[in-house]
Design a protein around this motif. Structure first.
Motif, short mmCIF file in Angstrom:
data_model
loop_
_atom_site.label_atom_id
_atom_site.label_comp_id
_atom_site.label_asym_id
_atom_site.label_seq_id
_atom_site.Cartn_x
_atom_site.Cartn_y
_atom_site.Cartn_z
N UNK A 139 0.82 -1.22 0.00
CA UNK A 139 0.00 0.00 0.00
C UNK A 139 0.85 1.26 0.00
N UNK A 140 2.08 1.17 0.49
CA UNK A 140 2.98 2.32 0.47
C UNK A 140 3.49 2.58 -0.93
N UNK A 141 3.84 1.50 -1.66
CA UNK A 141 4.33 1.65 -3.02
C UNK A 141 3.35 2.43 -3.89
N UNK A 142 2.10 2.02 -3.85
CA UNK A 142 1.13 2.55 -4.80
C UNK A 142 0.80 4.01 -4.54
N UNK A 143 1.22 4.55 -3.40
CA UNK A 143 0.95 5.95 -3.09
C UNK A 143 2.18 6.84 -3.29
N UNK A 144 3.26 6.27 -3.78
CA UNK A 144 4.49 7.04 -3.95
C UNK A 144 4.82 7.22 -5.43
N UNK A 145 5.23 8.42 -5.84
CA UNK A 145 5.70 8.59 -7.22
C UNK A 145 7.02 7.85 -7.43
N UNK A 146 7.11 7.14 -8.55
CA UNK A 146 8.32 6.35 -8.82
C UNK A 146 9.55 7.25 -8.85
N UNK A 147 9.39 8.45 -9.39
CA UNK A 147 10.53 9.34 -9.54
C UNK A 147 11.17 9.75 -8.23
N UNK A 148 10.40 9.70 -7.13
CA UNK A 148 10.96 10.09 -5.84
C UNK A 148 12.13 9.19 -5.48
N UNK A 149 11.97 7.89 -5.68
CA UNK A 149 13.00 6.96 -5.27
C UNK A 149 14.14 6.90 -6.29
N UNK A 150 13.84 7.01 -7.58
CA UNK A 150 14.91 7.02 -8.57
C UNK A 150 15.79 8.25 -8.39
N UNK A 151 15.16 9.38 -8.06
CA UNK A 151 15.93 10.61 -7.81
C UNK A 151 16.77 10.47 -6.54
#
Length: 586
Positions: A139-151
């Protein structure tokens, strides 16, 4: 060693506001920091002693003020006599040069340690974030923009290393300033006070530029994080936007943000360069004033004035450099804080531990009075659902969009916890089962397929070394993919392309199915897994899956609307509005 100690359930963001080196707590060993500090201290002492030796050198050479030999000069000369060393100009000059060389060698050693620490900071932050992400709840994954972690893994982790480098360089300059001030005090306490006053004037006059650079860096980091996060999402979905000619709106949004980044970067660079540019004029003015006062008013010996000027210049220069490194730290610290916040937040979302019982799936699985709602106040997605599946069954799950099919699968996978009822594996509640072991028994093909930019073999095995080429080919055969893979120029070593773009939709589905079958699972979950296949290939795959169910006891749950699956299933279950609307046995 993990980059951080295990964090509590709630993020402890207070630690992110600690003083300078505390920002790097848990990332760099104390031994490395102590080694750097000792090298810098002894390097500065060696350099300072070399500078102090100029006093007796000038006295021996004769400066016209032999009746005003400084106490420091007398101490050094007496020390040389006690060591039975001649007070020859060549020896004194050698001491001066030796001090400079010793400083250079020790500073190289310190910089080597700092370089290793910079690499450790970035690497440990990345490892900590990846480990936290892999353990986070779905449920945490689906609420986070992918770019946040790649950045965070890229730009911001590098900035964290730069922040450590700047902080250590700043501390190095400050240590040198303290040593130079100590030597200055030994030469003349008036010199030490004057040096402190000059440094204070310079730091005070340039402080506004430091604050401006800090604000600009913060603004720039915030904007870049937003831009990179949205850019990742846009690039993932760029094809339909370009196909409909609707990418111009996104270009306008990026253009506006990039202009703001440009303004912030311009202010930051201007403040940094002005800081550098003004240091020399301030130093020159204060140095000229100091020399005049020392020679004309205080009537100090020429040797002391020369050494005073050198110490003053060195102290003010290293103080200015310390201020510049503080600017660099402010410019990079937001990347460090961002990564640490991401790690703390992600660790707080760690998937809760399940029971320790080992799953088997020899009898079957069942859903009992299963109820689930995503958000409080929303209508229930599943309402008191009951369903039984025997081991070896091929169950086709169908129903309209929004009926709860994907939610049912997510509950079976343990991605969510039901608010009512439970899932049972061979009569054991899923909450009592080791979740990792349960998932290792599952082969899963989602509706949204993701292939990696790697070889077909690596996409099937996911890099697990225990699978051989024979295992890969067996899985590809069952997935109806072996023939087309063998016809590719590099066969199993063919690169699938970014997100599998080098393959057709049907080929990607078959590779994903092979990935789900390669480890010979006990449960196979298919979510519209053959939607892109032609009827003949789909029929081949259904026959292969049905054969595995009969011969190996593979249990299959297929979410589908295709008649071929509905006709081949041992049971067809229709889901509507979160409940079983119809169930039939073929």
């Amino acid at each position: 060693m993990t980059p951080f100690s295990p964090s509590p359930a709630a993020p402890d963001k207070a630690r992110l506001r600690m003083p300078l080196l505390h920002h790097f707590g848990g990332l760099i060993s104390t031994r490395r920091n102590v080694a750097v500090a000792l090298c810098v201290v002894f390097a500065s002492i060696a350099d300072g002693f070399g500078i102090a030796t100029l006093l007796p050198l000038i006295s021996v050479l004769g400066d016209g003020d032999s009746n005003k030999v400084s106490p420091t000069s007398q101490i050094i000369l007496e020390l040389l006599r006690d060591l039975h060393l001649p007070t020859h100009p060549a020896l004194l000059l050698g001491i001066v040069v030796g001090g400079v060389l010793t400083k250079g060698v020790l500073m190289i050693v310190a910089l080597r340690q700092i370089g290793g620490a910079v690499a450790d900071v970035a690497a440990k932050l990345r490892i900590g974030l990846v480990e936290a992400l892999l353990r986070a709840r779905w449920s945490y994954y689906v609420r986070q923009p992918v770019g946040r972690f790649s950045n965070a893994l890229g730009v911001e982790a590098n900035a964290a290393g730069d922040a450590y480098n700047a902080s250590m360089q700043m501390l190095s300059q400050l240590v040198q300033a303290v040593v130079y001030l100590t030597i200055a005090a030994l030469v003349s306490w008036k010199l030490a006070l004057f040096t402190i006053a000059v440094s204070a004037v310079m730091l005070g006059s340039l402080n506004r530029f430091l604050l401006s650079a800090k604000r600009s860096a913060k603004t720039q980091q915030k904007l870049l994080r937003s831009i990179l996060g949205r850019l990742t999402d846009v690039l993932i979905g760029i094809k339909p936007m370009k196909a409909m000619g609707r990418q111009a709106r996104f270009a306008q949004l990026f253009d506006r943000d990039l202009r703001d980044v440009r303004k912030a970067a311009r202010r930051q660079v201007f403040s940094r360069n002005v800081n550098k540019a003004l240091q020399e004029p301030i130093l020159a003015i204060c140095l000229a004033l100091g020399i005049f006062v020392a020679l004309r008013i205080l009537e100090l010996p020429t040797s002391e004035v020369i050494v005073m000027s050198l110490l003053l210049a060195k102290t003010v220069i290293v103080t200015g450099k310390a201020q510049q490194e503080l600017q660099n730290f402010y410019a990079a610290q937001h990347g460090l804080k961002s990564v640490r916040e991401a790690v703390v937040d992600t660790r707080a979302q760690r998937e809760p531990p399940q029971g320790g019982r080992t799953p088997t799936l020899q009898q079957g699985l069942s859903f009992r009075d299963l109820s689930f709602t995503y958000d409080q106040g929303d209508a229930p997605t599943l309402r008191g659902l009951n369903l039984d599946m025997r081991a070896g069954d091929l169950v086709a799950l169908t129903g309209p969009s929004g009926a709860g099919k994907t939610t049912l699968i997510d509950l079976l996978l343990g991605f969510h916890r039901a608010q009512g009822g439970d899932v049972y594996i061979d009569g054991v509640p899923l909450a009592e089962i080791d979740l990792q072991q349960w998932r290792s028994l599952i082969g899963y093909v989602p509706q949204e397929l993701i292939l990696f930019h790697d070889t077909i073999a690596a996409n099937v095995t996911l890099g697990e070394p225990r699978f051989t080429d024979a295992d890969v080919e067996r899985a590809l055969l069952a997935a109806g993919a072996l023939d087309f893979v063998r016809k590719l120029p590099q066969g199993l070593q063919t690169i699938a392309g970014e997100r599998g773009s080098a393959l057709s939709g049907g080929q990607r589905q078959r590779i994903a199915l092979a990935r789900a079958l390669v480890h010979q699972p006990r449960l196979l979950i298919l979510d519209e897994a053959t939607s892109a296949l032609d009827p003949e290939t789909e029929r081949l795959i259904i026959d292969n899956v049905a054969r595995l169910a009969r011969e190996q006891g593979l249990t299959v749950l297929s979410v589908t609307h295709h008649p071929a699956w509905l006709g081949s299933a041992t049971r067809v279950v229709r889901l509507d509005a979160g409940q079983i609307a119809e169930a039939a046995t073929n």
